[in-house]
Scaffold this active site. Structure first.
Site, PDB file in Angstrom:
ATOM      1  N   SER A  14       1.071  -1.139   0.041  1.00 63.23           N
ATOM      2  CA  SER A  14       0.042  -0.071   0.125  1.00 63.23           C
ATOM      3  C   SER A  14       0.807   1.203   0.030  1.00 63.23           C
ATOM      4  O   SER A  14       1.883   1.222   0.390  1.00 63.23           O
ATOM      5  CB  SER A  14      -0.955  -0.011   1.211  1.00 63.23           C
ATOM      6  OG  SER A  14      -1.626   1.212   1.452  1.00 63.23           O
ATOM      7  N   TYR A  48      -1.499  -0.180  10.133  1.00 57.71           N
ATOM      8  CA  TYR A  48      -1.429  -0.735   8.542  1.00 57.71           C
ATOM      9  C   TYR A  48      -0.226  -0.374   8.097  1.00 57.71           C
ATOM     10  O   TYR A  48       0.376  -1.120   7.375  1.00 57.71           O
ATOM     11  CB  TYR A  48      -2.591  -0.139   8.335  1.00 57.71           C
ATOM     12  CG  TYR A  48      -3.021  -0.656   6.606  1.00 57.71           C
ATOM     13  CD1 TYR A  48      -3.717  -1.825   6.355  1.00 57.71           C
ATOM     14  CD2 TYR A  48      -2.861   0.391   5.679  1.00 57.71           C
ATOM     15  CE1 TYR A  48      -3.974  -1.952   5.092  1.00 57.71           C
ATOM     16  CE2 TYR A  48      -3.021   0.236   4.520  1.00 57.71           C
ATOM     17  CZ  TYR A  48      -3.766  -1.244   4.009  1.00 57.71           C
ATOM     18  OH  TYR A  48      -3.995  -1.390   2.771  1.00 57.71           O
TER      19      TYR A  48
HETATM   20  P1  NAP Z   1     -11.755  -5.656   0.611  1.00 61.84           P
HETATM   21  O1  NAP Z   1     -12.708  -5.073  -0.474  1.00 61.84           O
HETATM   22  O2  NAP Z   1     -12.184  -5.336   2.075  1.00 61.84           O
HETATM   23  O3  NAP Z   1     -11.620  -7.225   0.474  1.00 61.84           O
HETATM   24  C1  NAP Z   1     -10.847  -7.887   1.544  1.00 61.84           C
HETATM   25  C2  NAP Z   1     -10.468  -9.275   1.135  1.00 61.84           C
HETATM   26  O4  NAP Z   1      -9.793  -9.930   1.903  1.00 61.84           O
HETATM   27  C3  NAP Z   1     -11.759 -10.104   1.281  1.00 61.84           C
HETATM   28  O5  NAP Z   1     -12.083 -10.997   0.206  1.00 61.84           O
HETATM   29  C4  NAP Z   1     -11.999 -10.787   2.685  1.00 61.84           C
HETATM   30  O6  NAP Z   1     -12.461 -11.879   2.553  1.00 61.84           O
HETATM   31  C5  NAP Z   1     -10.245 -10.954   2.661  1.00 61.84           C
HETATM   32  N1  NAP Z   1      -9.537 -11.135   4.098  1.00 61.84           N
HETATM   33  C6  NAP Z   1      -9.627 -10.348   4.810  1.00 61.84           C
HETATM   34  N2  NAP Z   1      -9.066 -10.795   6.058  1.00 61.84           N
HETATM   35  C7  NAP Z   1      -8.885 -12.026   5.663  1.00 61.84           C
HETATM   36  C8  NAP Z   1      -8.231 -13.042   6.276  1.00 61.84           C
HETATM   37  N3  NAP Z   1      -7.738 -13.050   7.716  1.00 61.84           N
HETATM   38  N4  NAP Z   1      -7.912 -14.451   5.689  1.00 61.84           N
HETATM   39  C9  NAP Z   1      -8.320 -14.428   4.391  1.00 61.84           C
HETATM   40  N5  NAP Z   1      -8.995 -13.632   3.778  1.00 61.84           N
HETATM   41  C10 NAP Z   1      -9.193 -12.247   4.444  1.00 61.84           C
HETATM   42  O7  NAP Z   1     -10.411  -5.270   0.396  1.00 61.84           O
HETATM   43  P2  NAP Z   1      -9.549  -4.649  -0.683  1.00 61.84           P
HETATM   44  O8  NAP Z   1      -9.669  -3.118  -0.933  1.00 61.84           O
HETATM   45  O9  NAP Z   1      -9.804  -5.264  -1.789  1.00 61.84           O
HETATM   46  O10 NAP Z   1      -8.017  -4.537  -0.340  1.00 61.84           O
HETATM   47  C11 NAP Z   1      -7.384  -5.820  -0.722  1.00 61.84           C
HETATM   48  C12 NAP Z   1      -5.795  -5.658  -0.423  1.00 61.84           C
HETATM   49  O11 NAP Z   1      -5.356  -4.458  -1.084  1.00 61.84           O
HETATM   50  C13 NAP Z   1      -5.606  -5.696   0.946  1.00 61.84           C
HETATM   51  O12 NAP Z   1      -4.298  -6.268   1.374  1.00 61.84           O
HETATM   52  C14 NAP Z   1      -5.354  -4.196   1.066  1.00 61.84           C
HETATM   53  O13 NAP Z   1      -4.657  -3.749   2.446  1.00 61.84           O
HETATM   54  C15 NAP Z   1      -4.893  -3.800  -0.035  1.00 61.84           C
HETATM   55  N6  NAP Z   1      -5.122  -2.222  -0.252  1.00 61.84           N
HETATM   56  C16 NAP Z   1      -6.034  -1.751  -0.569  1.00 61.84           C
HETATM   57  C17 NAP Z   1      -6.284  -0.491  -1.282  1.00 61.84           C
HETATM   58  C18 NAP Z   1      -7.672  -0.047  -1.252  1.00 61.84           C
HETATM   59  O14 NAP Z   1      -7.702   1.280  -1.544  1.00 61.84           O
HETATM   60  N7  NAP Z   1      -8.647  -0.630  -1.329  1.00 61.84           N
HETATM   61  C19 NAP Z   1      -5.313   0.488  -1.042  1.00 61.84           C
HETATM   62  C20 NAP Z   1      -3.905  -0.116  -0.711  1.00 61.84           C
HETATM   63  C21 NAP Z   1      -3.825  -1.518  -0.513  1.00 61.84           C
HETATM   64  P3  NAP Z   1     -14.168 -11.951   3.245  1.00 61.84           P
HETATM   65  O15 NAP Z   1     -14.730 -11.032   2.538  1.00 61.84           O
HETATM   66  O16 NAP Z   1     -14.567 -13.396   3.328  1.00 61.84           O
HETATM   67  O17 NAP Z   1     -13.769 -11.409   4.785  1.00 61.84           O
END
Ligand code: NAP
Length: 241
Positions: A140, A153
């Site tokens: 991130s 984070y």
């Molecule tokens: P999201 O929409 O909240 O989706 C998170 C996913 O991770 C879901 O499939 C969730 O499964 C799964 N998950 C969470 N905790 C878990 C665990 N302990 N074991 C297995 N699966 C788990 O998040 P996102 O925005 O797509 O983010 C995905 C990644 O990108 C993360 O690592 C986040 O830190 C990173 N990121 C996101 C952003 C952003 O702006 N969105 C920016 C930088 C980095 P369930 O639905 O079953 O709970």
């Protein structure tokens, strides 16, 4: 490359992980799709993977739970080795550090760092034998620059950046490439409650990114067009860093 093309994507029931899973399916990979609890959302991703003509195996487990990770992956890895591992599972629990509980600190580090360690340790051992593989860690912008309210984070993602570089150096001789993709603000459930009007002026491109824009970077890093890239952090952030 392994006989059958397989990609393991963690946290892929929605958001960025789901986009990565479907994109890699479109690239010709069968998908091992991990998530924690959202079975209905995961089932929708399965339908999209199948529409790409690929198979999708659902693997619901908590990436930070050692027994669950081993229970789900060890039997599969005894028979097959993914060519691609994308460590994407994650969540944020924001708050100022002075008020942060030990549990809020620990749970975020557990998912991002222990989750990376537990899943990757098993998979990379198999990749080393095959002398082939790609690992992409989703980090991130928050791990690259300081962000108020995200000490836990930021620490987790900065740690994952360090792990990416070290693992890349460790396994390069066996033709396993390890990189990280660092998204900025991407439109997913994780960012749904953020104050958009305050954030937009900080993004040179003036908009949030789409999950597909992150997935396309992962697809590139896993492709035959990225055979000389390892240990790198590719920012997908509209110009923030
Ligand atoms: P999201 O929409 O909240 O989706 C998170 C996913 O991770 C879901 O499939 C969730 O499964 C799964 N998950 C969470 N905790 C878990 C665990 N302990 N074991 C297995 N699966 C788990 O998040 P996102 O925005 O797509 O983010 C995905 C990644 O990108 C993360 O690592 C986040 O830190 C990173 N990121 C996101 C952003 C952003 O702006 N969105 C920016 C930088 C980095 P369930 O639905 O079953 O709970």
């Amino acid at each position: 490359m392994t006989d059958k093309k397989i990609a393991l994507v963690t946290g892929a029931s929605r958001g960025i992980g789901a986009a990565i899973a479907v994109t890699l399916a479109d690239d010709g990979y069968d998908i091992w799709l991990n998530y924690r609890s959202d079975h209905d959302a995961a089932q929708k991703v399965v339908e999209k993977v199948v529409a790409c003509g690929r198979q999708c195996l659902l693997l619901p487990f908590d990436v930070a739970d050692e027994r669950a990770v081993e229970g789900a992956l060890s039997p599969l890895l005894a028979a097959e080795t993914p060519f691609i591992l994308v460590n994407n599972a994650g969540f944020a629990q924001d708050g100022v550090m002075a008020l942060m509980s030990h549990e809020e600190w620990r749970s975020v580090l557990n998912v991002h760092l222990d989750g990376f360690f537990l899943v990757t340790k098993l998979v990379v051992a198999r990749m080393l034998r095959k002398r082939a593989g790609r690992i992409v860690n989703i980090v991130s912008t928050s791990g690259q620059i300081g962000v108020a309210g995200q000490v836990n984070y930021s620490a987790a993602k900065a740690g994952l950046i360090g792990a990416t570089r070290s693992l890349a150096a460790e396994v390069a001789r066996r033709k396993i490439l390890v990189n990280a993709v660092a998204p900025g603000f991407i439109e997913t459930e994780m960012t749904a409650d953020l104050p958009v009007e305050k954030i937009l002026p900080t993004i040179p491109l003036g908009r949030f990114g789409q999950a597909q824009e992150v997935a396309d970077a992962v697809s590139f890093l896993c492709s035959d067009k990225a055979t000389y890239i390892t240990g790198q952090i590719l920012a997908i952030n509209g110009g923030i860093v």
